[in-house]
Design a protein around this motif. Structure first.
Motif, PDB file in Angstrom:
ATOM      1  N   UNK A  96       0.860  -1.186   0.000  1.00 33.66           N
ATOM      2  CA  UNK A  96       0.000   0.000   0.000  1.00 33.66           C
ATOM      3  C   UNK A  96       0.887   1.223   0.000  1.00 33.66           C
ATOM      4  N   UNK A  97       0.745   2.065  -1.016  1.00 31.31           N
ATOM      5  CA  UNK A  97       1.566   3.263  -1.173  1.00 31.31           C
ATOM      6  C   UNK A  97       0.711   4.514  -0.979  1.00 31.31           C
ATOM      7  N   UNK A  98       0.083   4.600   0.197  1.00 25.15           N
ATOM      8  CA  UNK A  98      -0.727   5.774   0.523  1.00 25.15           C
ATOM      9  C   UNK A  98      -2.202   5.586   0.242  1.00 25.15           C
ATOM     10  N   UNK A  99      -2.943   6.659   0.471  1.00 25.81           N
ATOM     11  CA  UNK A  99      -4.376   6.637   0.252  1.00 25.81           C
ATOM     12  C   UNK A  99      -4.700   6.772  -1.224  1.00 25.81           C
ATOM     13  N   UNK A 104     -13.111   8.065  -6.581  1.00 27.99           N
ATOM     14  CA  UNK A 104     -12.867   6.969  -7.510  1.00 27.99           C
ATOM     15  C   UNK A 104     -13.554   5.695  -7.058  1.00 27.99           C
ATOM     16  N   UNK A 105     -13.520   5.422  -5.744  1.00 32.68           N
ATOM     17  CA  UNK A 105     -14.169   4.235  -5.194  1.00 32.68           C
ATOM     18  C   UNK A 105     -15.685   4.317  -5.361  1.00 32.68           C
ATOM     19  N   UNK A 106     -16.250   5.534  -5.238  1.00 32.32           N
ATOM     20  CA  UNK A 106     -17.690   5.728  -5.411  1.00 32.32           C
ATOM     21  C   UNK A 106     -18.103   5.360  -6.840  1.00 32.32           C
ATOM     22  N   UNK A 107     -17.332   5.850  -7.810  1.00 29.42           N
ATOM     23  CA  UNK A 107     -17.631   5.518  -9.195  1.00 29.42           C
ATOM     24  C   UNK A 107     -17.495   4.025  -9.470  1.00 29.42           C
ATOM     25  N   UNK A 108     -16.464   3.418  -8.878  1.00 29.64           N
ATOM     26  CA  UNK A 108     -16.255   1.984  -9.070  1.00 29.64           C
ATOM     27  C   UNK A 108     -17.390   1.160  -8.479  1.00 29.64           C
ATOM     28  N   UNK A 109     -18.012   1.650  -7.425  1.00 34.28           N
ATOM     29  CA  UNK A 109     -19.158   0.958  -6.826  1.00 34.28           C
ATOM     30  C   UNK A 109     -20.251   0.776  -7.879  1.00 34.28           C
ATOM     31  N   UNK A 110     -20.590   1.857  -8.584  1.00 35.80           N
ATOM     32  CA  UNK A 110     -21.618   1.767  -9.620  1.00 35.80           C
ATOM     33  C   UNK A 110     -21.202   0.909 -10.790  1.00 35.80           C
ATOM     34  N   UNK A 111     -19.952   1.069 -11.214  1.00 33.57           N
ATOM     35  CA  UNK A 111     -19.442   0.294 -12.342  1.00 33.57           C
ATOM     36  C   UNK A 111     -19.461  -1.200 -12.039  1.00 33.57           C
ATOM     37  N   UNK A 112     -18.988  -1.562 -10.841  1.00 30.93           N
ATOM     38  CA  UNK A 112     -18.921  -2.972 -10.467  1.00 30.93           C
ATOM     39  C   UNK A 112     -20.306  -3.551 -10.193  1.00 30.93           C
ATOM     40  N   UNK A 113     -21.231  -2.731  -9.710  1.00 28.25           N
ATOM     41  CA  UNK A 113     -22.598  -3.207  -9.498  1.00 28.25           C
ATOM     42  C   UNK A 113     -23.231  -3.613 -10.827  1.00 28.25           C
ATOM     43  N   UNK A 114     -23.060  -2.752 -11.846  1.00 30.61           N
ATOM     44  CA  UNK A 114     -23.616  -3.064 -13.168  1.00 30.61           C
ATOM     45  C   UNK A 114     -22.979  -4.323 -13.743  1.00 30.61           C
ATOM     46  N   UNK A 198     -11.141  -5.723  -5.160  1.00 29.25           N
ATOM     47  CA  UNK A 198      -9.954  -5.647  -6.012  1.00 29.25           C
ATOM     48  C   UNK A 198      -9.681  -4.222  -6.485  1.00 29.25           C
ATOM     49  N   UNK A 199     -10.713  -3.556  -6.989  1.00 29.39           N
ATOM     50  CA  UNK A 199     -10.514  -2.221  -7.559  1.00 29.39           C
ATOM     51  C   UNK A 199     -10.823  -1.102  -6.572  1.00 29.39           C
ATOM     52  N   UNK A 200     -11.976  -1.206  -5.913  1.00 31.14           N
ATOM     53  CA  UNK A 200     -12.439  -0.104  -5.073  1.00 31.14           C
ATOM     54  C   UNK A 200     -11.769  -0.004  -3.722  1.00 31.14           C
ATOM     55  N   UNK A 201     -11.222  -1.108  -3.228  1.00 33.04           N
ATOM     56  CA  UNK A 201     -10.554  -1.072  -1.913  1.00 33.04           C
ATOM     57  C   UNK A 201      -9.041  -1.153  -2.074  1.00 33.04           C
ATOM     58  N   UNK A 202      -8.552  -2.216  -2.708  1.00 33.32           N
ATOM     59  CA  UNK A 202      -7.105  -2.437  -2.772  1.00 33.32           C
ATOM     60  C   UNK A 202      -6.435  -1.787  -3.980  1.00 33.32           C
ATOM     61  N   UNK A 203      -7.211  -1.225  -4.893  1.00 27.49           N
ATOM     62  CA  UNK A 203      -6.642  -0.479  -6.009  1.00 27.49           C
ATOM     63  C   UNK A 203      -5.817  -1.308  -6.973  1.00 27.49           C
ATOM     64  N   UNK A 213      -8.530   3.486  -9.401  1.00 27.26           N
ATOM     65  CA  UNK A 213      -8.324   4.365  -8.253  1.00 27.26           C
ATOM     66  C   UNK A 213      -9.336   4.011  -7.175  1.00 27.26           C
ATOM     67  N   UNK A 214      -8.918   3.207  -6.203  1.00 30.37           N
ATOM     68  CA  UNK A 214      -9.780   2.811  -5.109  1.00 30.37           C
ATOM     69  C   UNK A 214      -9.431   3.556  -3.837  1.00 30.37           C
ATOM     70  N   UNK A 215      -9.890   3.037  -2.719  1.00 28.66           N
ATOM     71  CA  UNK A 215      -9.627   3.682  -1.431  1.00 28.66           C
ATOM     72  C   UNK A 215      -8.151   3.664  -1.070  1.00 28.66           C
TER      73      UNK A 215
END
Length: 273
Positions: A96-99, A104-114, A198-203, A213-215
């Motif tokens: 993990x190299x910072x926050x 970005x995580x908000x957008x990924x939520x919608x993308x991954x839900x679809x 994978x994307x929204x949390x661990x990037x 760009x995740x959390x």
């Protein structure tokens, strides 16, 4: 004909919704709203075409208990991917190299839900379910798992090993989740939880689709054999092993509950309450 009657309308929603969500990815809020809207519309269309073509209530997407089943599946998916990333980090392949980016995580939520909803409706709700009726659970699991893996070959950084890994750890495992529960909400939750972790949390990359760009700002390095390389951690042997283990657990549950359709049996699998 029943397969086409169901597959075509849901596929139209999936591809049109995916194109629209992809076009607004620069706006996290729009991506979230349109992604969720695509997921909801896809379920409604699936339910409608099942009623029309099979003259039954689509119990596999019944509203009762849906939120609890999705949440349970999502927790399983997040935990599964977390186990993979912890093992990769243990051998120095992830740090993990910072926050990262909350928006970005908000957008990924919608993308991954679809993505999770439409792919589960197509591959497990339609393909697996109908093929299972004609051939049995195990042949349907193998065939649709292979098709699911091959469908990921069209991703930007995809390769044959990544497709094989997806076929086993996701295609087979998610079909087993449906077989065990006879509801699409659990595999939808597992699929979403895995992808969002994978994307929204661990990037990390998801199925070779490029950096996200995740959390967290996650960095993978080291041998592609361990980290999955450009395809992402899903091509790691850790992901294959953990996905295979979960598939075994789900199939054990399916057998215990009497949900395994014998090979070449023509009767429809009974939907568990």
């Amino acid at each position: 004909m029943r397969l086409l009657k169901q597959l075509v309308p849901v596929a139209v929603v999936a591809f049109a919704g995916g194109a629209i969500v992809g076009a607004v990815q620069g706006s996290p809020l729009l991506t979230l709203l349109l992604g969720v809207a695509t997921a909801v519309l896809a379920v409604l269309v699936y339910a409608r075409v099942v009623r029309w073509s099979e003259h039954r209530a689509p119990a596999e997407v019944a509203a009762k208990g849906a939120a609890r089943a999705i949440a349970r599946g999502a927790l399983i998916g997040v935990a599964l991917f977390a186990a993979v990333i912890v093992n990769i980090a243990f051998v120095g392949g992830y740090r993990i190299d910072g926050q990262g980016s909350l928006t970005g995580a908000v957008g990924l939520f919608g993308f991954m839900a679809a993505a999770a909803v439409t792919e589960e409706l197509l591959f497990r709700g339609i393909l697996f379910r109908i093929v299972e009726e004609r051939t049995g659970t195990w042949p349907a699991l193998a065939l649709t798992g292979l098709l699911f893996g091959l469908s990921h070959l069209f991703n930007p950084h995809a390769d044959l090993w990544g497709a094989i890994a997806i076929a086993v750890e996701a295609g087979g495992m998610l079909a087993a989740a449906y077989a065990a529960t006879r509801t699409l909400w659990v595999p939808i939750g597992v699929h979403f939880g895995w992808n969002f972790a994978a994307a929204g949390i661990f990037g990390t990359e998801v199925s070779g689709n490029g950096a996200t760009q995740g959390l967290l700002h996650g960095v993978t390095s080291g041998p592609a054999l361990l980290t999955g390389g450009e395809f992402g951690p899903e091509a790691s042997p850790y992901a294959v092993v953990f996905g295979l283990l979960l598939m075994v657990v789900f199939m054990w549950l399916a057998r215990r509950r009497g949900n395994v359709v014998p090979i070449r049996r023509g009767a429809t699998a009974t939907l568990a309450p």
